[in-house]
Design an enzyme around this catalytic site. Structure first.
Site, PDB file in Angstrom:
ATOM      1  N   ASP A  37       0.863  -1.181   0.000  1.00 43.87           N
ATOM      2  CA  ASP A  37       0.000   0.000   0.000  1.00 43.87           C
ATOM      3  C   ASP A  37       0.908   1.242   0.000  1.00 43.87           C
ATOM      4  O   ASP A  37       1.861   1.341   0.773  1.00 43.87           O
ATOM      5  CB  ASP A  37      -0.890  -0.014   1.251  1.00 43.87           C
ATOM      6  CG  ASP A  37      -2.044   0.963   1.149  1.00 43.87           C
ATOM      7  OD1 ASP A  37      -3.197   0.515   1.139  1.00 43.87           O
ATOM      8  OD2 ASP A  37      -1.791   2.192   1.089  1.00 43.87           O
ATOM      9  N   GLN A 101     -14.342   2.616   1.516  1.00 44.15           N
ATOM     10  CA  GLN A 101     -13.664   2.184   0.285  1.00 44.15           C
ATOM     11  C   GLN A 101     -13.325   3.393  -0.573  1.00 44.15           C
ATOM     12  O   GLN A 101     -14.165   4.287  -0.767  1.00 44.15           O
ATOM     13  CB  GLN A 101     -14.550   1.212  -0.505  1.00 44.15           C
ATOM     14  CG  GLN A 101     -13.849   0.626  -1.725  1.00 44.15           C
ATOM     15  CD  GLN A 101     -14.686  -0.422  -2.458  1.00 44.15           C
ATOM     16  OE1 GLN A 101     -15.875  -0.570  -2.215  1.00 44.15           O
ATOM     17  NE2 GLN A 101     -14.050  -1.134  -3.378  1.00 44.15           N
ATOM     18  N   HIS A 107     -10.133  -5.484  -3.330  1.00 41.92           N
ATOM     19  CA  HIS A 107      -8.807  -5.750  -2.765  1.00 41.92           C
ATOM     20  C   HIS A 107      -8.932  -6.068  -1.292  1.00 41.92           C
ATOM     21  O   HIS A 107      -9.904  -5.690  -0.643  1.00 41.92           O
ATOM     22  CB  HIS A 107      -7.880  -4.546  -2.967  1.00 41.92           C
ATOM     23  CG  HIS A 107      -8.442  -3.265  -2.444  1.00 41.92           C
ATOM     24  ND1 HIS A 107      -9.387  -2.538  -3.137  1.00 41.92           N
ATOM     25  CD2 HIS A 107      -8.232  -2.600  -1.280  1.00 41.92           C
ATOM     26  CE1 HIS A 107      -9.718  -1.473  -2.439  1.00 41.92           C
ATOM     27  NE2 HIS A 107      -9.043  -1.484  -1.295  1.00 41.92           N
ATOM     28  N   HIS A 109      -6.753  -5.829   2.406  1.00 42.63           N
ATOM     29  CA  HIS A 109      -5.625  -5.225   3.119  1.00 42.63           C
ATOM     30  C   HIS A 109      -5.018  -6.248   4.080  1.00 42.63           C
ATOM     31  O   HIS A 109      -5.748  -6.931   4.803  1.00 42.63           O
ATOM     32  CB  HIS A 109      -6.105  -4.046   3.980  1.00 42.63           C
ATOM     33  CG  HIS A 109      -6.683  -2.904   3.208  1.00 42.63           C
ATOM     34  ND1 HIS A 109      -5.967  -1.760   2.930  1.00 42.63           N
ATOM     35  CD2 HIS A 109      -7.911  -2.705   2.671  1.00 42.63           C
ATOM     36  CE1 HIS A 109      -6.749  -0.907   2.274  1.00 42.63           C
ATOM     37  NE2 HIS A 109      -7.927  -1.460   2.094  1.00 42.63           N
TER      38      HIS A 109
END
Ligand code: 5GP
Length: 146
Positions: A37, A101, A107, A109
């Site tokens: 990230d 979001q 996706h 995390h």
């Protein structure tokens, strides 16, 4: 964006999957990709995406695609544990802007946690240093197992 809507093919993760913008890539297989990230909430914050699914969130995704994402999530979380030795690992996933979001390409995390390190802000913190993100990605990649 709400829970409903069309998949936007030029979202930022689709561009990362296609190699159009850089990312600190941990690894990929035929169906999934893991990368760091860019605005990490903790040291080692990683993301897993599907490469061919057009799902925007968990509610949209086909079950076989979901299984592929979650298998990779488990592999990468295990590698994060081996590489960084966190005290805990948070797995997070947001559906719709009301839930937090911000990128509408499904996706997951992977957020390593240490008791004495507070959790950074979601999608609002500082950008990570690219050299450091690349080094973390290499460290995690070295500990990936099949
Ligand atoms: P969401 O808010 O949709 O659950 O998560 C999106 C995540 O993508 C956030 O944690 C945010 O920090 C991360 N992010 C936003 N832009 C980029 C980018 O250009 N590259 C990478 N690697 N991550 C990004």
């Amino acid at each position: 964006m709400s829970l409903d809507g069309a998949y936007e093919r030029d979202n930022i993760f689709a561009k990362i999957v296609r190699g159009e913008i850089p990312a600190a890539r941990i690894g990929e297989d035929e169906k999934t990709l893991a990368f760091m990230d860019a605005f990490p909430q903790s040291r080692g914050h990683a993301l897993v995406v599907h490469k061919t699914s057009r799902a925007r969130n968990l509610l949209d995704v086909e079950q076989d695609e979901l299984a592929e994402i979650m298998n990779t999530t488990q592999r990468v979380a295990r590698a994060v544990r081996r590489a960084l030795e966190p005290e805990g690992i948070m797995i997070a996933q947001f559906n719709g802007s009301a839930a937090g979001q911000t990128v509408f390409h499904l996706h997951v995390h992977i957020i390593p946690r240490w008791r004495d390190a507070p959790l950074g802000r979601h999608a609002g913190g500082a950008m990570g240093d690219m050299n450091e993100l690349n080094a973390l990605a290499r460290q995690i990649a070295e500990r990936l197992e099949r």
